[in-house]
Every structure is written in C-alpha cells, then in structure tokens.
Design an enzyme around this catalytic site. Sequence first.
Site, mmCIF file in Angstrom:
data_model
loop_
_atom_site.group_PDB
_atom_site.id
_atom_site.type_symbol
_atom_site.label_atom_id
_atom_site.label_comp_id
_atom_site.label_asym_id
_atom_site.label_seq_id
_atom_site.Cartn_x
_atom_site.Cartn_y
_atom_site.Cartn_z
ATOM 1 N N GLU A 134 0.816 -1.230 0.000
ATOM 2 C CA GLU A 134 0.000 0.000 0.000
ATOM 3 C C GLU A 134 0.846 1.274 0.000
ATOM 4 O OE1 GLU A 134 -2.737 -0.645 3.247
ATOM 5 O OE2 GLU A 134 -3.532 -2.477 2.328
ATOM 6 N N ASN B 277 2.285 -4.859 -3.260
ATOM 7 C CA ASN B 277 0.876 -5.218 -3.108
ATOM 8 C C ASN B 277 0.080 -3.947 -2.805
ATOM 9 O OD1 ASN B 277 -1.093 -7.409 -2.667
ATOM 10 N ND2 ASN B 277 -1.040 -6.840 -0.499
ATOM 11 N N HIS C 116 -10.189 -6.053 -2.665
ATOM 12 C CA HIS C 116 -11.276 -5.907 -1.690
ATOM 13 C C HIS C 116 -12.406 -5.180 -2.415
ATOM 14 C CE1 HIS C 116 -8.976 -7.434 1.633
ATOM 15 N NE2 HIS C 116 -7.993 -6.609 1.358
ATOM 16 N N GLU D 150 -5.991 -10.635 -1.986
ATOM 17 C CA GLU D 150 -6.860 -10.460 -0.807
ATOM 18 C C GLU D 150 -8.328 -10.377 -1.215
ATOM 19 O OE1 GLU D 150 -5.500 -7.254 1.735
ATOM 20 O OE2 GLU D 150 -3.396 -7.707 1.354
ATOM 21 N N ASP E 60 -12.090 -10.326 -1.626
ATOM 22 C CA ASP E 60 -13.385 -10.499 -0.977
ATOM 23 C C ASP E 60 -14.373 -9.546 -1.640
ATOM 24 O OD1 ASP E 60 -12.652 -8.071 0.343
ATOM 25 O OD2 ASP E 60 -12.170 -9.115 2.210
HETATM 26 O O1 9MR Z 1 -7.350 -8.803 7.901
HETATM 27 C C1 9MR Z 1 -6.570 -7.867 8.622
HETATM 28 C C2 9MR Z 1 -7.320 -7.435 9.877
HETATM 29 O O2 9MR Z 1 -7.478 -8.523 10.754
HETATM 30 C C3 9MR Z 1 -6.576 -6.298 10.546
HETATM 31 O O3 9MR Z 1 -7.327 -5.823 11.644
HETATM 32 C C4 9MR Z 1 -6.335 -5.192 9.542
HETATM 33 C C5 9MR Z 1 -5.580 -4.030 10.169
HETATM 34 O O4 9MR Z 1 -5.186 -3.089 9.245
HETATM 35 O O5 9MR Z 1 -5.586 -5.697 8.448
HETATM 36 C C6 9MR Z 1 -6.309 -6.661 7.750
HETATM 37 O O6 9MR Z 1 -5.635 -7.054 6.585
HETATM 38 C C7 9MR Z 1 -5.330 -6.017 5.657
HETATM 39 C C8 9MR Z 1 -4.107 -6.436 4.911
HETATM 40 O O7 9MR Z 1 -3.066 -6.708 5.806
HETATM 41 C C9 9MR Z 1 -3.673 -5.386 3.911
HETATM 42 N N1 9MR Z 1 -4.746 -5.034 3.032
HETATM 43 C C10 9MR Z 1 -6.012 -4.695 3.665
HETATM 44 C C11 9MR Z 1 -6.439 -5.803 4.617
HETATM 45 C C12 9MR Z 1 -7.798 -5.500 5.216
HETATM 46 O O8 9MR Z 1 -7.739 -4.387 6.051
#
Ligand code: 9MR
Length: 452
Positions: free
Chosen positions: A162, A203, A239, A267, A269
């Site tokens: 990011e 990513n 996402h 990722e 969903d």
């Molecule tokens: O799935 C992850 C969630 O449990 C955490 O609370 C969150 C915190 O930022 O991060 C989520 O995973 C993220 C991933 O690491 C990077 N892309 C976005 C994902 C969803 O927030």
Amino acid sequence: MRSSSSPARTRLAALVAGAATVGALLSGAAAHAADSPLRDLGAAKGKIVGTAVTGSKLTGTYGDVAAAQFSSLTPGNAMKWGSVEPSQGVFDWTEADQIVAFAQAHGQQVRGHTLVWHNQNPNWLTGGSWTPDRLSTLLRNHIDTEVGRYKGRIAAWDVVNEAFNEDGTYRPTLWYQGLGADYIANALTWARAADPAAKLYINDYNVEGVNAKSTALYDLVRSLKARGVPIDGVGLQAHLVLGQVPSTLQQNIQRFADLGVDVAITELDVRMTLPPDSAKLARQKADYQAVTAACVAVTRCVNLTVWGFTDSDSWVESTFPGEGAATPYDANYAPKPAYHGIAEALGGATTPPPTGACTAAYAVGSQWNTGFTGNVTISCSGAALSSWKATWTYGAGQRITQAWNADCTQSGATVTCVNAPYNGSVPDGGSVSFGFNASWSGSNPAPTVTLG
Ligand code: 9MR
C-alpha cells in the site's frame, strides 16, 4: 431447553424489523461443495488458490477446509511487524511459525505478508524519532530477520504494501517521509539478499482496474525493472464491493504481466450490505467468477487468494458496519454461491441456480450488558418445509439460556434449534419465527443460520 411460549413472542416482529439480520439459503446448490477442491481445480489451470488465515483457528472444520481447499496460506496478521516484534528486540513468531508449519504439513505454499507497511507497526517504531540512517537500518534488520527466519519456506513475500495514494502519488508513510521513494527499491534488494528463492511482490488495493493508482504502480514496476531492482510480482488485493468488479481487470492484469512480472490476486473479498439474500449471493457468485476468470485468462496471473475463506473470519464486518458476508463460505463453513463462482471459473462443475428457497434470518433484539434477546425467522419462497432445523455457530462465546417456539440446544459454540410440534410447517410464501434469550460479553456478532 424445551420450547415454551413467552410474552416476548409478541415482540418478535418488532425485533426482526429493527435488527441486523443474516440469512442463509437452504438449497441444493448452496449446501454442497463442488466435487474437486479449489486447489485441484486451480492446479489444473496452473493457478495457486490461497486464503488468508488466523493461526489459532487452524483446527477442526476451519483447519480441514483450509487444508483441503487451498494450496497457499497467507497469514492475515501474524507476520506483520507489530505481531512479530511488539517490543524492540522482543520477537514473537508463535502464530507465524504455526501457519508455516501447517502449510508445510498440508503441501501448501505460504505468502509472507507483509514486510514494509504503514499499518500494524509496533508502537516503539512508530513512536520513535529516527534519523534516516537509523530508520534504514531498522528496516533492513527487520527484513533480514523475518525473511531470513523463513528462508526457503515462503513462496512469495508482499515486500511493500500500500505505497500509493488514490491519485497515484506516494503515500506519506513513515518510510516515504523518512527515507524517500527508494525505500521500496532498498526493501526489495534486502529481501532478495535474505531469501533469493522467494518471489518479491508489491501489493496494493484499488489497483485492480486501470486507474491513476494502478498506473502509478505500473510506472514504478517498470522503472524498478529498468533499474535492475528485484521485483517479481504485483499483488492486486481486490477488496471489492458487490457488483463492482472493474471492467478493466483483465486488461490491467495483462499490462502488468507484459512488464515481465507475475500477478497475484492477493486479498479477494466481495462485501455486500447485510443481510445477504439470494439475489445478492447470486451477484456475489458472478463477481467471484469474473475475478477468477480474469486471472485464468492471463498466464502470469499465478495466484488467487481470498482474504479469509469464511464469513466468521473476515475483516469486513468490523470495518464496514452493516456490510459483510464477503467470503466464499458462510460462518458455518457451508460453501456459498461465491464458492461455486470460483470453482466454475477454474473449470469445475457448474451448479444450477436454486429455483426456490427457504431462508433463515437471525436478528438481535434488545441487548443489555450481559444478555440479549434474539430471534430467527424462517421464510420460504418457491419452496416449503414440513419440519426444520436451524443451526449456527457463535463466534464470540454467546450462550443460549432459554428458547421459545423451538427446541434449542447448544453444544460448544454450535446451536441447534428444531421446530416445536406446532410450527414445523412453513408454506411457500409463509414464515415462522422463534425466539431466545442468550448471554454475551465483549462482542455479539450475528452468526449465519443454516437450515437443514
Ligand atoms: O485482515 C486484517 C485485519 O485482521 C486487521 O485488523 C487489519 C488491520 O489493518 O488488516 C487486515 O488485513 C489487511 C491487509 O493486511 C492489507 N490489506 C487490507 C487488509 C484489510 O484491512
């Protein structure tokens, strides 16, 4: 608990109307997984099919599904800096080790996630004041330590996560502000040195279609390659919002592939406004199918990973209130139409759309500090029932203490409610409700109810 009548029955309609509901289809199509697991279907197409996982959940049904269906695991949180080095110099590899061991035991790859990010960093790092030299050394040591620990056991690392704003400018993170844009090239170079066999990825999210952000990422990858910086792949997080798969997804995957890098959907969903219904679940199936098909269409799209495979293990509901049901399995591990969307795009058997269905909607009514009342309404359209059994799994330790208009039992987290002698029949176009009292603490997420 035997069913009993209760004055609360009269409040059921109000409770149903006022609360968040989650429903589940009772239909042949939703109740059974395709014959071949996704990992086998993916292998036949040259694709790895993965899921993000939570280490502590890798037992029982969750572990069985993760192992049977997926050929790659991504730790959802376990490998982030804040997880592995909560205090400076104090490391905790417990969950990361557990996931890597599980993957090895089940012939699965691991995607390492993630080395350089602006979120989920430890407070000692984000709260410190560092000279550029010191910050650079901290980053290099972090990469050396983590990549080195898992050397030879990680198929691909999300090295940088990011890095961009929506308009394609660099995100002003502690890394960018402290080290300038070359923190990216340096992180990649250090990761390569620490594990030459791991594929190295950048990513990001909202880079699935052709847009300003994905074009900035494209330009960066092109320039990194031109400079000889080690970069093997681009991760498109995906996402997505129901019905909003970008029309340029395949074209975008292809343009990255044409730069000479692999692409992974990292990722995936697809979230919807709750509660789900058959139309939304059908739309979601089409969305999952479209994303999978775009990956299948491009040889260099090597991995399709979902961000949690079950609605009981998804980040969506806590982040977007009122939205959820974003993954391919419901909270009770029943494959949803979305599962079949992935399977069909990977060449699996097609499943006929359900013709009629009975659905169950779960609702929390009043809630106080230790307890709540809830109810479930079973409705049929194009189908009918002469008896019913509603089951769900509580994800946060809730316990049923009393039920009415159904005979409910709870074993562990699993609740099973069967009809009372007088309300087993649900006609086409009709509905039946039952209610219950239960205890809760901490949080009270709504489960998905399965009818059987
Ligand atoms: O799935 C992850 C969630 O449990 C955490 O609370 C969150 C915190 O930022 O991060 C989520 O995973 C993220 C991933 O690491 C990077 N892309 C976005 C994902 C969803 O927030």
